[in-house]
Scaffold this motif. Structure first.
Motif, mmCIF file in Angstrom:
data_model
loop_
_atom_site.group_PDB
_atom_site.id
_atom_site.type_symbol
_atom_site.label_atom_id
_atom_site.label_comp_id
_atom_site.label_asym_id
_atom_site.label_seq_id
_atom_site.Cartn_x
_atom_site.Cartn_y
_atom_site.Cartn_z
ATOM 1 N N SER A 1 4.084 -24.533 -35.659
ATOM 2 C CA SER A 1 4.846 -24.803 -34.440
ATOM 3 C C SER A 1 5.077 -23.512 -33.674
ATOM 4 O O SER A 1 5.027 -22.417 -34.238
ATOM 5 N N ALA A 2 5.333 -23.642 -32.368
ATOM 6 C CA ALA A 2 5.465 -22.452 -31.514
ATOM 7 C C ALA A 2 6.643 -22.630 -30.558
ATOM 8 O O ALA A 2 7.030 -23.751 -30.220
ATOM 9 N N GLN A 3 7.168 -21.501 -30.101
ATOM 10 C CA GLN A 3 8.256 -21.507 -29.129
ATOM 11 C C GLN A 3 7.725 -21.968 -27.770
ATOM 12 O O GLN A 3 6.587 -21.679 -27.395
ATOM 13 N N ALA A 4 8.563 -22.687 -27.016
ATOM 14 C CA ALA A 4 8.118 -23.192 -25.716
ATOM 15 C C ALA A 4 9.295 -23.330 -24.777
ATOM 16 O O ALA A 4 10.456 -23.419 -25.189
ATOM 17 N N ASP A 5 8.984 -23.380 -23.483
ATOM 18 C CA ASP A 5 9.981 -23.634 -22.451
ATOM 19 C C ASP A 5 10.446 -25.082 -22.563
ATOM 20 O O ASP A 5 9.826 -25.915 -23.245
ATOM 21 N N SER A 6 11.523 -25.418 -21.867
ATOM 22 C CA SER A 6 11.994 -26.804 -21.862
ATOM 23 C C SER A 6 10.912 -27.721 -21.307
ATOM 24 O O SER A 6 10.167 -27.346 -20.388
ATOM 25 N N ASP A 7 10.791 -28.901 -21.870
ATOM 26 C CA ASP A 7 9.795 -29.918 -21.486
ATOM 27 C C ASP A 7 8.369 -29.525 -21.860
ATOM 28 O O ASP A 7 7.418 -30.207 -21.452
ATOM 29 N N VAL A 8 8.207 -28.472 -22.626
ATOM 30 C CA VAL A 8 6.869 -28.041 -23.053
ATOM 31 C C VAL A 8 6.765 -28.181 -24.570
ATOM 32 O O VAL A 8 7.654 -27.743 -25.311
ATOM 33 N N LEU A 9 5.691 -28.784 -25.003
ATOM 34 C CA LEU A 9 5.381 -28.899 -26.423
ATOM 35 C C LEU A 9 4.302 -27.872 -26.743
ATOM 36 O O LEU A 9 3.271 -27.819 -26.066
ATOM 37 N N LEU B 1 -3.581 -21.506 -29.255
ATOM 38 C CA LEU B 1 -2.267 -21.983 -28.813
ATOM 39 C C LEU B 1 -2.479 -23.191 -27.919
ATOM 40 O O LEU B 1 -3.225 -23.124 -26.941
ATOM 41 N N ILE B 2 -1.838 -24.310 -28.267
ATOM 42 C CA ILE B 2 -1.881 -25.506 -27.432
ATOM 43 C C ILE B 2 -0.516 -25.622 -26.759
ATOM 44 O O ILE B 2 0.523 -25.634 -27.428
ATOM 45 N N VAL B 3 -0.515 -25.670 -25.425
ATOM 46 C CA VAL B 3 0.731 -25.784 -24.665
ATOM 47 C C VAL B 3 0.609 -26.994 -23.745
ATOM 48 O O VAL B 3 -0.355 -27.125 -22.990
ATOM 49 N N LEU B 4 1.590 -27.887 -23.806
ATOM 50 C CA LEU B 4 1.537 -29.157 -23.096
ATOM 51 C C LEU B 4 2.803 -29.339 -22.277
ATOM 52 O O LEU B 4 3.907 -29.439 -22.838
ATOM 53 N N GLY C 1 -1.934 -29.302 -19.543
ATOM 54 C CA GLY C 1 -2.099 -28.971 -20.942
ATOM 55 C C GLY C 1 -3.218 -27.963 -21.078
ATOM 56 O O GLY C 1 -4.248 -28.067 -20.413
ATOM 57 N N LEU C 2 -3.021 -26.956 -21.933
ATOM 58 C CA LEU C 2 -4.009 -25.883 -22.102
ATOM 59 C C LEU C 2 -4.267 -25.640 -23.589
ATOM 60 O O LEU C 2 -3.341 -25.698 -24.409
ATOM 61 N N ILE C 3 -5.517 -25.335 -23.888
ATOM 62 C CA ILE C 3 -5.894 -24.821 -25.202
ATOM 63 C C ILE C 3 -6.325 -23.376 -24.990
ATOM 64 O O ILE C 3 -7.300 -23.108 -24.273
#
Length: 531
Positions: A461-469, A481-484, A523-525
């Motif tokens: 798991s990774a740290q993220a901004d609000s509303d971001v998985l 890193l997958i950021v959604l 969403g980014l990979i």
């Protein structure tokens, strides 16, 4: 714990694609999909980049519950074809390097199955104990308080023999008695019949229902029940499902499947701690993939999803393997639940989490909400509890292939209506559109297949901004890193400390240079290196 790609079996590295045969493709013009229609469209399935096909039931059936009421476990319904058509299909599947899984329905048969006809004919019939019969209660009513999953009592009175029989679903679906060794042997022979025809595995329907507690005691009342949920949930299914003896049966299924190098997927709706038990033990394994419905049942919120994913990951035993699904023939379509933009994000989530993904036909072209006029509703679940609006027809509407009449699904009137935008939302329209949902799925599946970090790598798991998985996948020095962004607003892109981006491997939106932001619904990979 990192796994070597070459050591991972196909069902861990691969992806499963569910076909609902009634709604995939119709080759004979009767408005209902069939095996020949599936065979004719295998190139589409192959081009997606999946590894296996799972077919919902194709067996002879009165269709009270659209094939989940089986009248003959060792044949094909004339509606779909015949055994010769099945043999042609499986040969065509294998010729493309794909595998084929069937739907096995062991908890119940049709009331038109010869076994049940014999069972209900007399209390002395040899097959009487192949089903679950009990005398009426002292007041003449049902033997206990169990509630059918479709509402109403789980018991149906049979005047011929003066007893009730148990049915966890419709009365046309009497429950089989897996405590009877002859029934158990007969059902194991069903699996052998299909394995001998080349089937590569089974999805096992309602596996956690398969054994009931000795004595059939009343289920306890659910204190959290309210009228907005199903009647079934008035009770806690403590004695009617998930009994210890069911694990012995699952282990027997697995031992047989292993003889054929086949895979078993178990349909099991249970909390993580109880779901994990269906992996069995290293010495006595059970099903390869106990189905995980978390992405279907969880609110589409980044903080909630992050917690659910982490909790599920922690629940998997060291010898087990995760799996994920966002759509099925029983659930509202993902694009209907979260909208098309977030359905793209959901596709990236499904295909980047650790574990085996299962795709559902039509999600790859983004079929969303489908209006079903009252006179076209077919699902018995709707008619049993109409005020809850829980009918499954909206997830079972026909596939759209092109802009011909009936979307190329059939030359006759489809058994259920198509989605309204089928003329533009179809396979042909999206095939060459690089920005389409279909292209997104194909690209993600190709990347997953080519990238060990995505197919078998570790999850962090990774740290993220609000509303971001956000989460990472690691394999042999590669760090992704997958950021959604699950919102319709711009959010910050937070990189793990001491890292930098070396490549954007895929995006749900048109390509752009990475910066410190995430666009709405993006969403980014990302490939990371030490900064």
């Amino acid at each position: 714990m990192m796994m070597a790609v070459e050591q991972a079996p196909w069902w861990q590295r691969g992806t499963i694609y569910q076909i609902y045969p009634r709604s995939f493709a119709d080759a004979n013009g009767d408005g209902i999909g069939d095996l020949a229609g599936i065979e004719a469209h295998l190139d589409h399935v192959h081009s997606l980049g999946v590894d296996a096909i799972w077919l919902s039931p194709i067996f002879p059936s009165p269709m009270a519950d659209f094939g989940y009421d089986v009248a003959d476990y060792c044949d094909v319904s004339p509606m779909f074809g015949d055994l010769a058509a099945f043999d042609r299909l499986i040969a065509a599947v294998h010729a493309r390097g794909l595998r084929l899984l069937l739907d096995f329905v062991p908890n119940h048969s049709s009331d038109q199955h010869p076994w049940f006809k014999a069972s209900r004919s007399s209390r002395d019939d040899p097959k009487r104990d192949w089903y679950i019969w009990r005398d009426p209660a002292a007041d003449g009513g049902p033997p206990n308080n169990w509630i059918s999953d479709f509402g109403g009592s789980s018991w149906e009175y049979d005047a011929t023999t003066g007893q009730y029989y148990l049915h966890a679903f419709l009365k046309e679906q009497p429950d089989l008695n897996w405590r009877n060794p002859d029934l158990r042997a007969a059902m194991m022979n069903v699996l052998r019949f299909w394995f001998a025809r080349g089937v590569d595995g089974f999805r096992i329907d309602v596996l956690w229902h398969i054994v009931k507690a000795e004595g059939l005691p009343d289920n306890p009342v659910n204190p959290a029940w309210h009228p907005g949920i199903t009647e079934r949930d008035r009770l806690l299914q403590r004695y009617s499902t998930d009994q210890p003896e069911a694990h012995d049966i699952a282990a027997e299924f697995r031992a047989l499947a292993d003889q054929y190098d086949a895979v078993l997927v178990g349909e099991i709706f249970l909390p993580n701690d109880r779901l994990a038990r269906w992996h069995g033990t290293p010495e006595r394994p059970e099903v390869h993939l106990p189905f995980n419905f978390a992405l279907i049942e969880t609110p589409w919120r980044a903080d909630v999803l992050a917690r659910v994913i982490d909790d599920y990951e922690r629940s998997i035993p060291s010898h087990g393997w995760p799996n994920w699904v966002i759509g099925s023939h029983d659930a509202a379509r993902i694009a209907a639940r979260v909208g098309e933009a977030q359905a793209r994000v959901a596709a990236m989530l499904l295909l980047t989490l650790r574990g085996t993904p299962t795709l559902y036909q039509g999600d790859e072209i983004g079929i969303g909400q489908v209006a079903i006029p009252p006179d076209r509703i077919r699902d018995p679940q709707h008619f049993r509890q109409p005020t809850l609006d829980i009918g499954r027809d909206r997830s079972r509407t026909p596939m759209a292939w092109d802009d011909r009449a009936n979307a190329g699904f059939s030359t006759g009137e489809p058994w259920l209506p198509l989605h309204d935008d089928w003329r533009t939302r179809n396979v042909a329209a999206q095939a060459d559109d690089t920005g389409s949902m279909l292209s997104l799925y194909r690209g993600l599946l190709a990347l997953r297949r080519a990238t060990p970090a995505l197919s078998v790598g570790d999850y962090v798991s990774a740290q993220a901004d609000s509303d971001v998985l956000a989460f990472e996948r690691h394999y042999d020095g590669e760090r992704l890193l997958i950021v959604l962004n699950l919102s319709g607003s711009t959010r910050r892109l937070i990189l793990p400390a001491g890292t930098a981006i070396t490549a954007v491997m895929h995006s749900t939106l048109p390509p752009r240079a990475p910066d410190s932001t995430l666009l709405p619904d993006e969403g980014l990979i990302l490939r990371l290196v030490a900064a």
